[in-house]
Write a protein that holds these residues in place. Structure first.
Motif, PDB file in Angstrom:
ATOM      1  N   GLY A 140       0.804  -1.222   0.000  1.00 33.28           N
ATOM      2  CA  GLY A 140       0.000   0.000   0.000  1.00 33.28           C
ATOM      3  C   GLY A 140       0.836   1.271   0.000  1.00 33.28           C
ATOM      4  O   GLY A 140       0.308   2.370   0.170  1.00 33.28           O
ATOM      5  N   GLU A 141       2.148   1.139  -0.193  1.00 34.68           N
ATOM      6  CA  GLU A 141       3.026   2.317  -0.237  1.00 34.68           C
ATOM      7  C   GLU A 141       2.644   3.181  -1.433  1.00 34.68           C
ATOM      8  O   GLU A 141       2.432   2.695  -2.532  1.00 34.68           O
ATOM      9  N   LEU A 142       2.556   4.469  -1.207  1.00 34.54           N
ATOM     10  CA  LEU A 142       2.196   5.395  -2.268  1.00 34.54           C
ATOM     11  C   LEU A 142       3.417   5.812  -3.068  1.00 34.54           C
ATOM     12  O   LEU A 142       4.492   6.001  -2.498  1.00 34.54           O
ATOM     13  N   ALA A 143       3.226   5.951  -4.365  1.00 35.43           N
ATOM     14  CA  ALA A 143       4.293   6.492  -5.201  1.00 35.43           C
ATOM     15  C   ALA A 143       4.365   7.989  -4.931  1.00 35.43           C
ATOM     16  O   ALA A 143       3.427   8.592  -4.419  1.00 35.43           O
ATOM     17  N   GLY A 144       5.508   8.576  -5.235  1.00 36.10           N
ATOM     18  CA  GLY A 144       5.619  10.021  -5.101  1.00 36.10           C
ATOM     19  C   GLY A 144       6.985  10.477  -4.634  1.00 36.10           C
ATOM     20  O   GLY A 144       7.883   9.677  -4.377  1.00 36.10           O
ATOM     21  N   HIS A 145       7.089  11.789  -4.549  1.00 32.17           N
ATOM     22  CA  HIS A 145       8.333  12.438  -4.144  1.00 32.17           C
ATOM     23  C   HIS A 145       8.535  12.304  -2.644  1.00 32.17           C
ATOM     24  O   HIS A 145       7.585  12.406  -1.872  1.00 32.17           O
ATOM     25  N   ARG A 146       9.769  12.085  -2.232  1.00 34.34           N
ATOM     26  CA  ARG A 146      10.109  11.969  -0.810  1.00 34.34           C
ATOM     27  C   ARG A 146      11.303  12.875  -0.505  1.00 34.34           C
ATOM     28  O   ARG A 146      12.115  13.178  -1.370  1.00 34.34           O
ATOM     29  N   HIS A 147      11.380  13.226   0.748  1.00 36.43           N
ATOM     30  CA  HIS A 147      12.535  13.980   1.260  1.00 36.43           C
ATOM     31  C   HIS A 147      12.939  13.325   2.572  1.00 36.43           C
ATOM     32  O   HIS A 147      12.104  13.133   3.453  1.00 36.43           O
ATOM     33  N   LEU A 148      14.206  12.978   2.693  1.00 33.91           N
ATOM     34  CA  LEU A 148      14.728  12.348   3.895  1.00 33.91           C
ATOM     35  C   LEU A 148      15.925  13.162   4.372  1.00 33.91           C
ATOM     36  O   LEU A 148      16.870  13.398   3.620  1.00 33.91           O
ATOM     37  N   GLN A 149      15.840  13.602   5.611  1.00 36.67           N
ATOM     38  CA  GLN A 149      16.923  14.387   6.201  1.00 36.67           C
ATOM     39  C   GLN A 149      17.493  13.598   7.369  1.00 36.67           C
ATOM     40  O   GLN A 149      16.754  13.104   8.208  1.00 36.67           O
ATOM     41  N   VAL A 150      18.833  13.485   7.418  1.00 31.43           N
ATOM     42  CA  VAL A 150      19.511  12.742   8.480  1.00 31.43           C
ATOM     43  C   VAL A 150      20.248  13.755   9.355  1.00 31.43           C
ATOM     44  O   VAL A 150      21.083  14.518   8.858  1.00 31.43           O
ATOM     45  N   VAL A 151      19.919  13.741  10.647  1.00 33.01           N
ATOM     46  CA  VAL A 151      20.520  14.656  11.614  1.00 33.01           C
ATOM     47  C   VAL A 151      21.385  13.828  12.556  1.00 33.01           C
ATOM     48  O   VAL A 151      20.894  12.903  13.194  1.00 33.01           O
TER      49      VAL A 151
END
Length: 165
Positions: A140-151
């Motif tokens: 059920g994962e949606l397609a699309g743009h993602r942003h991942l930030q690692v702190v």
């Protein structure tokens, strides 16, 4: 008491006072342990080899259940463990609402029109100077743009933009 004895006594009192004052002083602050980011890469991991971390650099993650993806960051530090927070921005909710419209059970879910953020916080131990974060495409994962930030240790270490297709 003669003058020499008096002078020796005063000298001993001064030395004792000096030493007593320094024995209660705060210990010197430890040198700040620095974390240097040497490199950061995002991509997919082999789905057939769950214990291997062979990263294939890419900005497109196949929307296939079980597909592993994530990041590897090379660090230089004397710290034994690093505080790592991942801030994962999910696709906008309008896409989620459209996906739920096809599922009668999903119609009762109320998802705001804002983008959703998932946050993961953990301690990671560098192995051979690297740390990694791994995610897996679920059903059920949606397609699309993602942003991942690692702190890492309170500082942004890496920021990744990618597409799930």
């Amino acid at each position: 008491m003669n003058a020499t004895q008096h002078m020796i006594r005063i000298t001993l009192i001064l030395i004792s006072t000096f030493l007593a004052g320094h024995s209660h002083a705060a210990p010197p602050a430890p040198a700040q342990q620095v974390v240097e980011i040497v490199g950061a890469e995002f991509g997919t991991f082999s789905s057939g080899k769950p214990l291997e971390l062979d990263l294939e650099p890419t900005r497109v993650v196949p929307n296939k259940v079980g597909q592993r993806y994530g990041w590897i960051i090379e660090v230089r530090t004397s710290k034994r463990a690093l505080s790592v927070r991942e801030e994962y921005l999910l696709p906008n909710a309008s896409g989620a609402q459209n996906a739920n419209a096809a599922d009668p059970a999903g119609e009762s879910q109320d998802i705001s029109a804002q983008r959703l953020k998932q946050v993961s916080q953990r301690q990671l131990v560098p192995m051979d100077g690297t740390i990694y974060g791994e995610w897996t495409i679920g059903s059920g994962e949606l397609a699309g743009h993602r942003h991942l930030q690692v702190v890492i240790e309170g500082r942004v270490a890496a920021s990744f933009e990618f597409e799930v297709k």
